[in-house]
Design a protein around this motif. Structure first.
Motif, short mmCIF file in Angstrom:
data_model
loop_
_atom_site.label_atom_id
_atom_site.label_comp_id
_atom_site.label_asym_id
_atom_site.label_seq_id
_atom_site.Cartn_x
_atom_site.Cartn_y
_atom_site.Cartn_z
N TYR A 1 0.83 -1.20 0.00
CA TYR A 1 0.00 0.00 0.00
C TYR A 1 0.87 1.25 0.00
O TYR A 1 1.98 1.27 0.54
N SER A 2 0.33 2.31 -0.59
CA SER A 2 1.03 3.60 -0.60
C SER A 2 0.62 4.43 0.60
O SER A 2 -0.38 4.14 1.26
N GLN A 3 1.37 5.50 0.86
CA GLN A 3 0.98 6.43 1.90
C GLN A 3 -0.31 7.16 1.52
O GLN A 3 -1.12 7.50 2.38
N THR A 4 -0.51 7.40 0.24
CA THR A 4 -1.71 8.09 -0.22
C THR A 4 -2.97 7.33 0.17
O THR A 4 -3.97 7.92 0.61
N GLU A 5 -2.93 6.00 0.04
CA GLU A 5 -4.11 5.19 0.36
C GLU A 5 -4.44 5.16 1.84
O GLU A 5 -5.55 4.78 2.23
N LEU A 6 -3.48 5.55 2.67
CA LEU A 6 -3.73 5.61 4.11
C LEU A 6 -4.37 6.94 4.53
O LEU A 6 -4.78 7.08 5.67
N ASP A 7 -4.42 7.89 3.61
CA ASP A 7 -4.93 9.22 3.91
C ASP A 7 -6.30 9.41 3.25
O ASP A 7 -6.38 9.64 2.04
N PRO A 8 -7.39 9.30 4.00
CA PRO A 8 -8.73 9.41 3.40
C PRO A 8 -9.02 10.82 2.88
O PRO A 8 -9.96 11.02 2.12
N THR A 9 -8.21 11.80 3.29
CA THR A 9 -8.44 13.16 2.81
C THR A 9 -7.65 13.47 1.54
O THR A 9 -7.76 14.56 0.99
N ALA A 10 -6.81 12.54 1.10
CA ALA A 10 -5.98 12.77 -0.08
C ALA A 10 -6.75 12.42 -1.35
O ALA A 10 -7.70 11.61 -1.34
N ASP A 11 -6.36 13.02 -2.46
CA ASP A 11 -6.93 12.71 -3.77
C ASP A 11 -6.21 11.50 -4.33
O ASP A 11 -5.03 11.58 -4.69
N TRP A 12 -6.93 10.37 -4.44
CA TRP A 12 -6.30 9.14 -4.89
C TRP A 12 -6.09 9.13 -6.40
O TRP A 12 -5.62 8.14 -6.97
N ALA A 13 -6.45 10.21 -7.05
CA ALA A 13 -6.18 10.37 -8.49
C ALA A 13 -5.48 11.71 -8.73
O ALA A 13 -5.77 12.41 -9.70
N PHE A 14 -4.55 12.04 -7.86
CA PHE A 14 -3.93 13.37 -7.87
C PHE A 14 -3.17 13.66 -9.17
O PHE A 14 -2.94 14.81 -9.51
N TYR A 15 -2.80 12.62 -9.90
CA TYR A 15 -1.99 12.82 -11.09
C TYR A 15 -2.82 13.06 -12.35
O TYR A 15 -2.27 13.32 -13.42
N ILE A 16 -4.16 12.99 -12.25
CA ILE A 16 -5.04 13.29 -13.37
C ILE A 16 -5.37 14.78 -13.35
O ILE A 16 -5.85 15.30 -12.36
N ARG A 17 -5.09 15.49 -14.47
CA ARG A 17 -5.25 16.95 -14.50
C ARG A 17 -6.03 17.38 -15.74
O ARG A 17 -6.04 16.69 -16.75
#
Length: 593
Positions: A531-547
């Motif tokens: 698992y990534s650190q991103t998946e542990l953060d429910p407030t993060a955008d799990w598709a942050f690289y889509i722009r």
């Protein structure tokens, strides 16, 4: 980033097992011990507090208060030789400096207030002096011995990473003059000043014409009956043109305090000027030639004494020793109550110095402005896994990696170590670069299953070879007596082979190929459970690289990143302007290696 507790004392198997249950880049707990709560130690505490979690920090300070050399040095006239508004952290200006060259009391207040503002005292144990450290082969890291100076008891601590922020200009020493212990008058050292001693109406002897002696003389001269100052060698004394002493008016201080743009513009102009001075230190440059002519003119005009001009104006280049503004010093030498004795002190009698002219000079009070032990050796035994003591390794020549680490001494970092830019230009900005570099190393240690990191011996050897080659083109190589080198003809161990801006750029990225790294278990155990650190953060955008807009990523090349950092294009293209009032063509002034 989520914390993931991986005991730093765990065996390799336990470490790997812990990491297998956690995400990539899990943050294990890191224990840091920092030696010294002067400027560098305070900055390190601030940086760790601001940027890290899941760590423990203990800062051991031998003095009863923080601020290091600025707490210790309280002699009359003590001040910094860097303009005060630029003797601050880049992010933490002080609004109410009294003058261009402020007193040590004001500087102490700045660092003490900095510690209080950010709550750094909670990490610090004052009156605790580190007396030894040894690598623990079983669990890694250092076992540290600390003397409680109040009780005399030895306490022990353990850390994963040991940081030496004890500095270079606060380990004072008496001069090695025969008979010093026989002197019956009052004996003082500038770095161990006794405020209870009243100099008024007394005959005072002053040994030394380094930075401290140059500051002491004009301060005490108006108040004492007589001063006999003992000088054994010439030195350049003058503020660089454009950086003369100036006491700020009430209106100037009000503008600095209430108009951030005014203060920022002033600080930037001074910093640009300081960074434009590097050519002073390169032989044959226009900057060096013009500065030397200006200094020579200024000294002659202020001395107005052919005897002193012949003995005090050097025949070596400006900058071989640390430049000293010397506010009021040369003028004080000409006062009726000041006697200058030029030559060597061969011994001290019970009444005062005896010089190589055979004459004894009785004095009531003898002030030793004779500096510090600047050998760079640790002030305590520091043992690595093989039992080698860094004090012995650096006994004849201190050889570091970029002024911050030593080969074969893992997880040990140094502020202002050998060959860092302590005299090349603005020093606090260089300390910031060191702190940020250390934080990058600590971050990688914390988020990977690294056991040890230390610079490779080959990297240190290559760095020293490059440094020695570069130094041959500098004024520091001249045969002057300077704490920049152990002896007049010796290797330069205190300075960086380049400008402060050069050092900052060199320190922007960690060159991992220069470092020897070992791991606990499989080197890829840090990949964890998938698992990534991103998946542990429910407030993060799990598709942050889509722009839905243009590529706005950070530049991938060093050159483009640097242009953003140094705000390329915001200053007129003619280049920086030095305090001599001319444009600086660095390419023409650069020595050819």
């Amino acid at each position: 980033m989520a914390d993931f507790l991986v005991p730093s004392t765990a065996s390799p198997e336990t470490d790997a097992q812990h990491r297998a249950r956690g995400p990539i880049h899990a943050q294990r707990h890191v224990r840091v011990v920092c030696i010294g709560a002067g400027a560098s130690g305070l900055l390190m505490a601030y940086k760790l507090q601001r940027h890290f979690s899941n760590y423990t920090l203990s800062v051991y300070e031998k003095n009863p208060q923080v601020s290091g050399t600025w707490f210790e040095n309280r002699y009359p006239g003590c001040a910094c030789d860097v303009p005060s508004h630029n003797y601050t952290w880049s992010f933490e200006p002080k609004l109410d400096w009294s003058a261009v060259y402020a007193s040590s009391k004001e500087i102490f207040a700045y660092f003490n207030d900095f510690a209080r503002k950010y709550g750094l005292h909670k990490y610090i144990k004052t009156r605790h002096q580190v007396v030894g450290a040894a690598w623990n082969k079983r669990k890694g890291g250092y076992d540290v011995k600390i003397e409680d100076l109040e009780s005399g008891q030895i306490v022990e601590d353990h850390c994963d990473i040991l940081i030496n922020a004890s500095g270079i200009l606060n380990n004072w020493a008496w001069p090695a003059i025969p008979g010093l212990d026989k002197y019956k008058g009052t004996l003082l050292h500038t770095a161990n000043w006794d405020d209870k001693i009243d100099l008024r109406g007394r005959h005072v002897g002053l040994i030394g014409n380094g930075s401290s002696g140059i500051q002491v003389l004009p301060t005490i001269q108006p108040h004492v009956e007589q001063v006999t100052t003992f000088i054994r060698e010439p030195t350049w004394v003058s503020p660089v043109q454009g950086l003369e002493q100036h006491v700020f008016s009430a209106q100037e201080r009000a503008d600095f305090a209430t108009k951030p743009a005014v203060l920022n513009k002033y600080r930037k102009n001074v910093e640009r000027g300081l960074n434009g001075q590097f050519g002073i230190f390169l032989k044959g440059t226009t900057t060096n030639t013009e500065t030397e002519a200006y200094f020579r003119q200024q000294m002659a005009e202020k001395l107005q004494n052919p005897y002193l001009e012949e003995r005090l104006i050097p025949n070596w280049h400006v900058g071989c020793r640390r430049l000293t503004p010397g506010v009021g010093y040369l003028e004080a030498l000409g006062k009726p109550n000041v006697t200058t004795v030029y030559g060597e002190i061969t011994s001290i009698s019970k009444r005062g110095p005896v010089c190589d002219n055979g004459q004894e000079y009785p004095v009531d009070i003898l002030i030793c402005a004779t500096g510090f032990n600047t050998s760079f050796k640790p002030r305590f035994p520091l043992l690595n896994a093989a039992g080698a003591n860094l004090q012995d390794v650096w006994a004849t020549e201190a050889r570091s990696y970029f002024g911050l680490a030593a080969a074969d001494f893992p997880n040990y970092l140094i502020f202002l170590g050998p060959n860092c830019p302590i005299g090349n230009g603005p020093v606090l900005s260089a300390i910031e670069a060191q702190a940020e570099y250390m934080c990058k190393l600590i971050d990688r240690f914390q988020t990977h299953n690294i056991a040890t990191f230390a610079p490779k011996q080959a990297a240190v050897d290559d760095f020293i070879a490059f440094k020695d080659q570069f130094m041959a083109k500098t004024v520091w190589q001249d045969p002057c007596r300077s704490w920049y080198k152990a002896r007049p003809d010796g290797p330069i161990t205190a300075l960086w082979p380049g400008s402060t801006l050069h050092y900052i750029e060199a320190m922007m990225e960690v060159r991992h190929d220069d470092w020897e790294t070992t791991y606990s278990g499989n080197r890829f155990a840090w990949l964890g459970n998938g698992y990534s650190q991103t998946e542990l953060d429910p407030t993060a955008d799990w598709a942050f690289y889509i722009r839905d807009h243009d590529d706005d990523d950070e530049p991938l090349s060093r050159g483009r990143r640097l242009q953003i950092i140094n705000k390329s294009g915001t200053v007129r293209p003619e280049g920086a302007v030095s305090f001599t009032g001319r444009d600086v063509d660095h390419e023409k002034e650069m020595p050819k290696l």
